[in-house]
Write a protein that holds these residues in place. Structure first.
Motif, PDB file in Angstrom:
ATOM      1  N   ARG A 194      33.310  22.733  86.101  1.00 14.91           N
ATOM      2  CA  ARG A 194      34.758  22.726  85.834  1.00 14.91           C
ATOM      3  C   ARG A 194      35.549  22.684  87.127  1.00 14.91           C
ATOM      4  NH1 ARG A 194      33.151  26.946  81.802  1.00 14.91           N
ATOM      5  NH2 ARG A 194      32.980  25.842  79.788  1.00 14.91           N
ATOM      6  N   SER A 195      35.039  23.374  88.154  1.00 18.80           N
ATOM      7  CA  SER A 195      35.711  23.346  89.455  1.00 18.80           C
ATOM      8  C   SER A 195      35.632  21.954  90.079  1.00 18.80           C
ATOM      9  CB  SER A 195      35.088  24.382  90.396  1.00 18.80           C
ATOM     10  OG  SER A 195      35.323  25.698  89.928  1.00 18.80           O
ATOM     11  N   ALA A 196      34.541  21.230  89.815  1.00 15.25           N
ATOM     12  CA  ALA A 196      34.431  19.855  90.313  1.00 15.25           C
ATOM     13  C   ALA A 196      35.426  18.944  89.600  1.00 15.25           C
ATOM     14  CB  ALA A 196      33.002  19.342  90.117  1.00 15.25           C
ATOM     15  N   ILE A 197      35.621  19.177  88.301  1.00 17.80           N
ATOM     16  CA  ILE A 197      36.566  18.372  87.531  1.00 17.80           C
ATOM     17  C   ILE A 197      38.000  18.704  87.918  1.00 17.80           C
ATOM     18  CG2 ILE A 197      37.409  17.873  85.204  1.00 17.80           C
ATOM     19  CD1 ILE A 197      34.545  18.525  84.212  1.00 17.80           C
ATOM     20  N   HIS A 198      38.255  19.994  88.153  1.00 17.96           N
ATOM     21  CA  HIS A 198      39.592  20.467  88.528  1.00 17.96           C
ATOM     22  C   HIS A 198      39.480  21.157  89.887  1.00 17.96           C
ATOM     23  CE1 HIS A 198      40.758  19.574  84.414  1.00 17.96           C
ATOM     24  NE2 HIS A 198      39.763  20.325  83.985  1.00 17.96           N
ATOM     25  N   PRO A 199      39.538  20.417  90.974  1.00 19.88           N
ATOM     26  CA  PRO A 199      39.247  20.967  92.313  1.00 19.88           C
ATOM     27  C   PRO A 199      40.079  22.178  92.694  1.00 19.88           C
ATOM     28  CG  PRO A 199      39.347  18.579  92.381  1.00 19.88           C
ATOM     29  CD  PRO A 199      39.830  18.974  91.029  1.00 19.88           C
ATOM     30  N   GLY A 200      41.226  22.369  92.113  1.00 20.45           N
ATOM     31  CA  GLY A 200      42.042  23.526  92.478  1.00 20.45           C
ATOM     32  C   GLY A 200      41.589  24.821  91.848  1.00 20.45           C
ATOM     33  N   SER A 201      40.657  24.758  90.874  1.00 15.36           N
ATOM     34  CA  SER A 201      40.230  25.994  90.197  1.00 15.36           C
ATOM     35  C   SER A 201      39.305  26.787  91.080  1.00 15.36           C
ATOM     36  CB  SER A 201      39.536  25.656  88.873  1.00 15.36           C
ATOM     37  OG  SER A 201      38.390  24.866  89.108  1.00 15.36           O
ATOM     38  N   ALA A 202      39.143  28.061  90.763  1.00 17.67           N
ATOM     39  CA  ALA A 202      38.352  28.964  91.619  1.00 17.67           C
ATOM     40  C   ALA A 202      36.868  28.751  91.381  1.00 17.67           C
ATOM     41  CB  ALA A 202      38.717  30.408  91.325  1.00 17.67           C
ATOM     42  N   GLY A 203      36.116  28.665  92.455  1.00 18.02           N
ATOM     43  CA  GLY A 203      34.664  28.617  92.375  1.00 18.02           C
ATOM     44  C   GLY A 203      34.093  29.887  92.981  1.00 18.02           C
ATOM     45  N   LEU A 204      32.844  29.884  93.318  1.00 16.32           N
ATOM     46  CA  LEU A 204      32.233  31.027  93.961  1.00 16.32           C
ATOM     47  C   LEU A 204      32.515  31.013  95.446  1.00 16.32           C
ATOM     48  CD1 LEU A 204      28.782  30.825  92.182  1.00 16.32           C
ATOM     49  CD2 LEU A 204      30.652  32.383  91.629  1.00 16.32           C
ATOM     50  N   PRO A 205      32.631  32.188  96.093  1.00 13.69           N
ATOM     51  CA  PRO A 205      32.866  32.225  97.536  1.00 13.69           C
ATOM     52  C   PRO A 205      31.732  31.566  98.289  1.00 13.69           C
ATOM     53  CG  PRO A 205      33.258  34.376  96.520  1.00 13.69           C
ATOM     54  CD  PRO A 205      32.629  33.517  95.472  1.00 13.69           C
ATOM     55  N   LEU A 206      32.042  31.133  99.486  1.00 19.32           N
ATOM     56  CA  LEU A 206      31.076  30.463 100.347  1.00 19.32           C
ATOM     57  C   LEU A 206      29.810  31.289 100.505  1.00 19.32           C
ATOM     58  CD1 LEU A 206      30.423  28.192 102.417  1.00 19.32           C
ATOM     59  CD2 LEU A 206      31.490  29.628 104.137  1.00 19.32           C
ATOM     60  N   GLY A 207      28.660  30.658 100.237  1.00 20.29           N
ATOM     61  CA  GLY A 207      27.367  31.316 100.425  1.00 20.29           C
ATOM     62  C   GLY A 207      27.158  32.506  99.537  1.00 20.29           C
ATOM     63  N   SER A 208      27.898  32.610  98.419  1.00 20.00           N
ATOM     64  CA  SER A 208      27.851  33.809  97.620  1.00 20.00           C
ATOM     65  C   SER A 208      26.750  33.756  96.597  1.00 20.00           C
ATOM     66  CB  SER A 208      29.175  34.033  96.902  1.00 20.00           C
ATOM     67  OG  SER A 208      29.336  33.065  95.883  1.00 20.00           O
ATOM     68  N   GLU A 249      22.847  29.574 105.245  1.00 17.33           N
ATOM     69  CA  GLU A 249      22.256  28.787 106.337  1.00 17.33           C
ATOM     70  C   GLU A 249      22.515  27.300 106.146  1.00 17.33           C
ATOM     71  OE1 GLU A 249      17.940  27.858 108.477  1.00 17.33           O
ATOM     72  OE2 GLU A 249      18.123  29.552 107.085  1.00 17.33           O
ATOM     73  N   TRP A 250      22.380  26.813 104.916  1.00 19.51           N
ATOM     74  CA  TRP A 250      22.618  25.393 104.639  1.00 19.51           C
ATOM     75  C   TRP A 250      24.078  25.040 104.893  1.00 19.51           C
ATOM     76  CZ3 TRP A 250      22.189  22.418  99.380  1.00 19.51           C
ATOM     77  CH2 TRP A 250      21.779  21.103  99.624  1.00 19.51           C
ATOM     78  N   SER A 251      24.984  25.932 104.510  1.00 24.97           N
ATOM     79  CA  SER A 251      26.406  25.720 104.760  1.00 24.97           C
ATOM     80  C   SER A 251      26.683  25.595 106.256  1.00 24.97           C
ATOM     81  CB  SER A 251      27.212  26.876 104.161  1.00 24.97           C
ATOM     82  OG  SER A 251      28.572  26.783 104.512  1.00 24.97           O
ATOM     83  N   GLN A 252      26.053  26.458 107.048  1.00 26.54           N
ATOM     84  CA  GLN A 252      26.259  26.409 108.493  1.00 26.54           C
ATOM     85  C   GLN A 252      25.677  25.134 109.085  1.00 26.54           C
ATOM     86  OE1 GLN A 252      24.392  30.145 109.451  1.00 26.54           O
ATOM     87  NE2 GLN A 252      26.287  31.329 109.228  1.00 26.54           N
ATOM     88  N   ARG A 253      24.530  24.697 108.575  1.00 25.47           N
ATOM     89  CA  ARG A 253      23.908  23.470 109.090  1.00 25.47           C
ATOM     90  C   ARG A 253      24.761  22.239 108.792  1.00 25.47           C
ATOM     91  NH1 ARG A 253      17.343  23.387 108.417  1.00 25.47           N
ATOM     92  NH2 ARG A 253      16.907  25.410 109.334  1.00 25.47           N
ATOM     93  N   LEU A 254      25.350  22.221 107.586  1.00 28.70           N
ATOM     94  CA  LEU A 254      26.084  21.034 107.160  1.00 28.70           C
ATOM     95  C   LEU A 254      27.575  21.119 107.463  1.00 28.70           C
ATOM     96  CD1 LEU A 254      24.442  20.290 103.679  1.00 28.70           C
ATOM     97  CD2 LEU A 254      23.797  19.444 105.936  1.00 28.70           C
ATOM     98  N   GLY A 255      28.073  22.321 107.763  1.00 34.61           N
ATOM     99  CA  GLY A 255      29.496  22.482 108.025  1.00 34.61           C
ATOM    100  C   GLY A 255      30.346  22.249 106.787  1.00 34.61           C
TER     101      GLY A 255
END
Length: 389
Positions: free
Chosen positions: A372-386, A181-187
């Motif tokens: 680590r994903s913030a430091i290396h933006p290309g690395s894999a994070g968790l799926p959206l809203g997961s 829901e937060w993701s949808q509100r903030l886009g």
């Protein structure tokens, strides 16, 4: 990794003043691996910095917030509310900028500290237990009708403040539904990292007589309502079948409405040092919640302690299926499930009462993955809203 950890209050598990916002950073700090060098930046309050937190950090700086009276004249609501203005001092802003420049990444915990994201340098991850705009929406729903226009304005102001959070920041919250829901509100992407719990064996030595317990922060509106429903509506139905059943309401800082529930068959326990003791002395935990956001920690902790739980869908939101968890909305059937557990006519499947639980070690590794994903933006994070398994 050199980590700057900014928290809106001192990380702690204090039985009186601790809450979800202090518990998460406390557990994260306790479980970070040794190769993470932590600088803690936090704010003074009723709880001092615990020794175990201070010893885990290479450096710890405790800031003095602005007085509440001074903050009131600056504030309105949400991320622009009193809590934010208490913390938005020139010292806090300059210190966050200076320390973040020396760090590989910054993790900011709590809605009242998120404003510092605009001032930190380098990769940044923001975490809040409940997205504040969603939390204020719940407050609007349960507010007296004549106050709702003001609460709706508070919601809008809060959402506007959230939209101003830096685009480069990674956003985290606890509940998967809240994240979506937060993701949808903030886009923008928001990720869910649910809290952990520590598994504990139930003590075979139990108090005499059937016991139903309810555990939660007893100065929190939805929990106050739940405790009142439990004693005024559920308990009489249980007593018809189990007259000697005792109800225990336990948690921090109960107000007059909760204290008034105490009686010959109702105990109100304030500021218990360990909720595990409450769970181990009960036969069933009952959570008749009608309102709430995020994930209810006390349901997960009761199950981790091996205690049967009867909960409404609101109380059991986002809980994984468990042999000791019964979900029921109807009041009459809810009471019958409690009675069945008290009589021992509905035990959990043999050998499954102490199922594995999600631990704080697992939670901490997921926070590290986001950093680590913030430091290396290309690395894999968790799926959206997961929500990680």
């Amino acid at each position: 990794m050199r980590l700057l950890y900014i928290t809106e209050c001192v990380p702690n598990r204090d039985p009186v003043f601790g809450d979800g916002s202090s518990m998460i950073p406390y557990e994260i700090l306790r479980n970070l691996p040794a190769d993470v060098a932590v600088t803690l930046l936090t704010y003074s309050g009723p709880v001092g910095l615990p020794d175990e937190v201070r010893s885990r950090c290479e450096a710890a700086q405790v800031l003095t917030p602005r007085s509440r009276k001074a903050a009131l004249v600056r504030s309105f609501a949400g991320l622009d509310g009193v809590g934010k203005h208490e913390r938005a001092t020139a010292e806090a802003i300059s210190t966050a900028a200076r320390l973040s420049a020396r760090s590989d990444a910054t993790l900011i915990h709590g809605p009242h500290a998120l404003f510092l994201a605009r001032h930190v340098r380098g990769p940044v991850v923001l975490q809040t237990v409940d997205p504040w705009s969603i939390r204020t929406g719940m407050d609007t729903a349960i507010a007296p009708r004549f106050l709702r226009p003001a609460y709706r304005l508070r919601e809008r102001r809060t959402l506007q403040a959230e939209h101003r959070l830096p685009a480069r920041a990674r956003l985290l919250t606890v509940g998967a539904k809240d994240a979506l829901e937060w993701s949808q509100r903030l886009g923008r992407p928001v990720r869910s990292i649910p809290n952990g719990a520590e598994q504990a064996r139930r003590d075979a030595a139990r108090q005499a007589g059937p016991v139903v317990c309810f555990v939660g922060s007893l100065n929190y509106g939805p929990n106050i309502d739940s405790a009142k429903v439990l004693i005024s509506t559920i308990a009489p139905l249980v007593w018809e079948q189990v007259p000697d059943a005792r109800f225990v309401i336990a948690g921090r800082r109960p107000g007059p409405e909760v204290l008034a529930l105490a009686g010959p068959r109702v105990d109100v326990l304030a500021n218990v040092p360990s909720v595990l003791d409450v769970f181990q002395s009960a036969d069933v935990a009952a959570f008749p919640d009608e309102h709430g956001v995020g994930i209810r920690n006390s349901v997960r902790e009761a199950l981790a302690a091996g205690l049967a739980v009867v909960a409404t869908p609101v109380a059991a939101r986002e809980q994984d299926p468990h042999p000791l968890l019964t979900i029921e909305q109807d009041t009459g059937r809810f009471a019958r499930h409690v009675v069945d557990r008290l009589r021992g006519t509905r035990p959990g499947p043999a050998g499954r009462d102490a199922e594995a639980v999600r631990t704080w070690q697992t939670v901490t590794q997921e926070y590290l993955a986001e950093l680590r994903s913030a430091i290396h933006p290309g690395s894999a994070g968790l799926p959206l809203g997961s929500s990680p398994a």
